[in-house]
Write a protein that holds these residues in place. Structure first.
Motif, PDB file in Angstrom:
ATOM      1  N   THR A  24       0.808  -1.217   0.000  1.00 49.80           N
ATOM      2  CA  THR A  24       0.000   0.000   0.000  1.00 49.80           C
ATOM      3  C   THR A  24       0.845   1.273   0.000  1.00 49.80           C
ATOM      4  O   THR A  24       0.321   2.368   0.213  1.00 49.80           O
ATOM      5  CB  THR A  24      -0.911   0.007   1.244  1.00 49.80           C
ATOM      6  OG1 THR A  24      -0.093   0.060   2.420  1.00 49.80           O
ATOM      7  CG2 THR A  24      -1.775  -1.230   1.307  1.00 49.80           C
ATOM      8  N   ASP A  27      -0.225   4.261  -2.178  1.00 54.26           N
ATOM      9  CA  ASP A  27      -1.412   4.953  -1.664  1.00 54.26           C
ATOM     10  C   ASP A  27      -1.059   5.814  -0.454  1.00 54.26           C
ATOM     11  O   ASP A  27      -1.600   6.915  -0.293  1.00 54.26           O
ATOM     12  CB  ASP A  27      -2.490   3.937  -1.283  1.00 54.26           C
ATOM     13  CG  ASP A  27      -3.005   3.173  -2.496  1.00 54.26           C
ATOM     14  OD1 ASP A  27      -3.082   3.771  -3.590  1.00 54.26           O
ATOM     15  OD2 ASP A  27      -3.343   1.985  -2.353  1.00 54.26           O
ATOM     16  N   LYS A 250     -11.521   4.080  -4.082  1.00 52.65           N
ATOM     17  CA  LYS A 250     -10.183   4.497  -3.646  1.00 52.65           C
ATOM     18  C   LYS A 250      -9.768   5.810  -4.302  1.00 52.65           C
ATOM     19  O   LYS A 250      -9.218   6.701  -3.640  1.00 52.65           O
ATOM     20  CB  LYS A 250      -9.140   3.414  -3.958  1.00 52.65           C
ATOM     21  CG  LYS A 250      -7.761   3.786  -3.437  1.00 52.65           C
ATOM     22  CD  LYS A 250      -6.747   2.671  -3.588  1.00 52.65           C
ATOM     23  CE  LYS A 250      -6.041   2.714  -4.909  1.00 52.65           C
ATOM     24  NZ  LYS A 250      -4.949   1.733  -5.017  1.00 52.65           N
ATOM     25  N   ILE A 254      -8.991   9.437  -2.095  1.00 51.91           N
ATOM     26  CA  ILE A 254      -7.799  10.302  -2.134  1.00 51.91           C
ATOM     27  C   ILE A 254      -8.158  11.664  -2.732  1.00 51.91           C
ATOM     28  O   ILE A 254      -7.677  12.701  -2.272  1.00 51.91           O
ATOM     29  CB  ILE A 254      -6.650   9.599  -2.891  1.00 51.91           C
ATOM     30  CG1 ILE A 254      -6.259   8.307  -2.144  1.00 51.91           C
ATOM     31  CG2 ILE A 254      -5.431  10.527  -3.020  1.00 51.91           C
ATOM     32  CD1 ILE A 254      -5.189   7.468  -2.823  1.00 51.91           C
TER      33      ILE A 254
ATOM     34  N   ASN B  26      -0.377  -4.318  -5.196  1.00 54.30           N
ATOM     35  CA  ASN B  26      -1.525  -3.544  -4.739  1.00 54.30           C
ATOM     36  C   ASN B  26      -2.778  -3.909  -5.536  1.00 54.30           C
ATOM     37  O   ASN B  26      -3.870  -4.061  -4.968  1.00 54.30           O
ATOM     38  CB  ASN B  26      -1.208  -2.044  -4.878  1.00 54.30           C
ATOM     39  CG  ASN B  26      -2.327  -1.166  -4.362  1.00 54.30           C
ATOM     40  OD1 ASN B  26      -3.162  -0.694  -5.133  1.00 54.30           O
ATOM     41  ND2 ASN B  26      -2.378  -0.942  -3.066  1.00 54.30           N
TER      42      ASN B  26
ATOM     43  N   ALA C 247      -6.009  12.001  -7.016  1.00 51.74           N
ATOM     44  CA  ALA C 247      -5.961  10.610  -7.486  1.00 51.74           C
ATOM     45  C   ALA C 247      -6.517  10.526  -8.901  1.00 51.74           C
ATOM     46  O   ALA C 247      -6.007   9.779  -9.745  1.00 51.74           O
ATOM     47  CB  ALA C 247      -6.728   9.680  -6.543  1.00 51.74           C
TER      48      ALA C 247
END
Lengths: 274, 274, 274
Positions: A24, A27, A250, A254, B26, C247
């Motif tokens: 991860t 991220d 996801k 972010i 990931n 992102a």
């Protein structure tokens, strides 16, 4: 509670040294940049302490623990303690193997942490050596809900006193205790567990908030946990509206962190003080 | 063929231990979560076997092979064999270097795999030691098309018998053989090769399906390959409709996996039995 | 300047060997696929040189430098030099620790690079051993702007002559020098620094352009830098139009690279020759 902490990150852009897992890590770097911090990943023993010494916070995450990096964690942690740089621990999968549990213990003995963030199974493993985690997720017996909440708050409190550090136990509800003050946070949603690394990302965020607000570590931790939960809610709303799925969740998470402001934090935080 | 397998993953949430590469790790974790499984990545020799012992499947991927993790692969593989936990191999880049080819051989000799998934170049390298891969992609001489299909099915069959394991050779068409039954799957599209890790992700998905359906490994493998292909088609449709690009294709792919149901599998599978 | 270079990548699909960091490795692989190249990541000393020998370019990135891979970098670099395969260096974080600075020096002494790409702090560290980087980002004193541009061009020129290699110093403006010719590129935007790995991705792209155009390394480098900047502009436009976040910016960036054509490059490049 929510005034000035996020602004401090955006203004100071604290350097956050992460010794973390390779699952991860991308991220974690991106969410730190999104919140306004500056990430650096360095795990070789030849530079770990030196990198820590120029950083504002150190995050140690044992997600893909290996022999090579344990020494780096210890060198970096000691240097951080020496320089009064906040150190945050994410004991990923503690309880799932002897190696992880024992290493987590060893880190606890060697390094003074300011915050430990994990799910209930991981924190229980740190507390007692019991091994009830199911891999890297909390076991079914370790869910935080209305009926277990009170006893888990007590547990968080006693664990916090024992290890002399803020405990952030996250799950369906999040409990943060410094042994005296306790907060329960109701932000977030279960869909976030369908993304790998929400825990790791949160721990890195705590590193960002603590690095920018080293005098107020408890409030910084609460801010980070609320930020993650609120952005998780915003992201889920968007995912549902567009009928997409977990990879989009996801991306939205972010994205939302990168646009978060203190007004959203104040308006969105669902928090109780005990 | 498509009844119950996906449901079993969603119900059991099998723990899938991946010893894999850091390029696509990931994505492998996220696609396992999306399908309903629970991923764990652990590659240190001090815990590999122990983590395998609490898992429902073990996936070994040699994409960024290094000396440190080979021992972990062997320890984990042996433990899985001892406990009858299915082990899946992805021989990424076998044939591209002596080190990869020899390690793949060594793994084949030491561990009993239930499924090996690779492109034709990789499987040929495993079969004969010939080195015709172009890096991690199949070489131009190793494409699966109408004119080569029949001979590749025969090859898959004989390779499967030789290594006593299901062979899943994937490319423009996918061939799955257990030495007796053979399936050709026509789902998917060439755009998927513009995303790194579609092969690795598929191998992890096979781990998820096998972990939840250990009594029916052949059907589980077919389900995984069809799931990936169908979601690749859905993702491409969305990419084209919005005129985006390859990074969006990956997001859509995992999104679609997270929303996949058995009706879509049944309606979408383009499969032939030989 | 912009005719034929991108087309060559799409036609030849050069194999680009990356020995790189685990933070941004997935993005580097995906952006190479998006531009039309074929990435391979291999960092074990048992195969590094062999993988290089089948590749069209070698990219060495010290982002998460560790003892294990330094030897691989040197073996691969020497093999590349022996076979006249272009080698590109990304000295991530040089100046942030003695280990990184010294290793970067050692690589410079051992390997003949054709392009070095870094921010100004990193290139200064390589030049003089001064340590002014703030982690992996350029320090505040090392920003490229109208008032510092001329002196930085002179610096790039002299550094390029000294190390006998193309210098690509990237920041708010990008400066590329081979010691004789100098280009300043005004594409891109500051939002790109809110994504981890834009530097690493650019270095890998340079590897792709050089691998497909080994006779024209200076033009290949200019093409790569312009491609990244133009796609960064397109991505930002899309991010703003949809009111998303960082992102999404990354997803759009790689999407745009996958759809880039030479007409866009010619029309979009903001470049000055000095």
């Amino acid at each position: 509670m929510f005034t000035g902490y996020l602004t401090a990150i955006r203004n100071k852009s604290p350097l956050v040294h992460n010794i973390t897992n390779y699952v991860t890590v991308n991220d974690c770097a991106n969410i730190l940049l999104a919140i306004g911090a500056s990430p650096i990943m360095a795990d070789d023993k030849n530079e770990a302490a030196e990198i820590t010494s120029i950083s504002n916070a150190l995050v140690i995450n044992i997600g893909t623990l290996n022999e090579r990096t344990i020494e780096s964690m210890i060198l970096a942690g000691r240097k951080a303690n020496e320089l009064n740089i906040p150190v945050i621990l994410d004991p990923v999968g503690a309880g799932a193997s002897k190696f992880r549990t024992e290493t987590a213990y060893r880190l606890l003995e060697t390094i003074k942490f300011c915050v430990i963030r994990g799910n209930l199974s991981e924190i229980k493993a740190l507390n007692s050596g019991s091994c009830s985690t199911k891999g890297v997720d909390a076991s079914n017996n370790d869910q935080i809900n209305e009926s277990t909440l009170e006893s888990i708050i007590e547990f968080a409190k006693s664990f916090s006193k024992k290890v002399d550090c803020i405990a952030a136990i996250t799950g369906a509800m999040d409990i943060i205790s410094n042994g005296v003050e306790n907060y329960t946070i109701y932000n977030g949603n279960s869909h976030m567990s369908k993304i790998t690394g929400t825990g790791c990302m949160l721990t890195s965020l705590i590193g960002g908030f603590c690095g920018a607000n080293p005098e107020k570590l408890m409030d910084a931790t609460v801010n980070a946990v609320c930020a993650m939960g609120i952005c998780g809610e915003q992201a889920l709303e968007k995912m549902i509206a567009e009928n997409s799925g977990t990879a989009s969740l996801k991306v939205h998470l972010i994205d939302c962190i990168s646009k978060l402001n203190e007004d959203q934090l104040k308006a969105g935080a669902k928090i109780e003080f005990q």
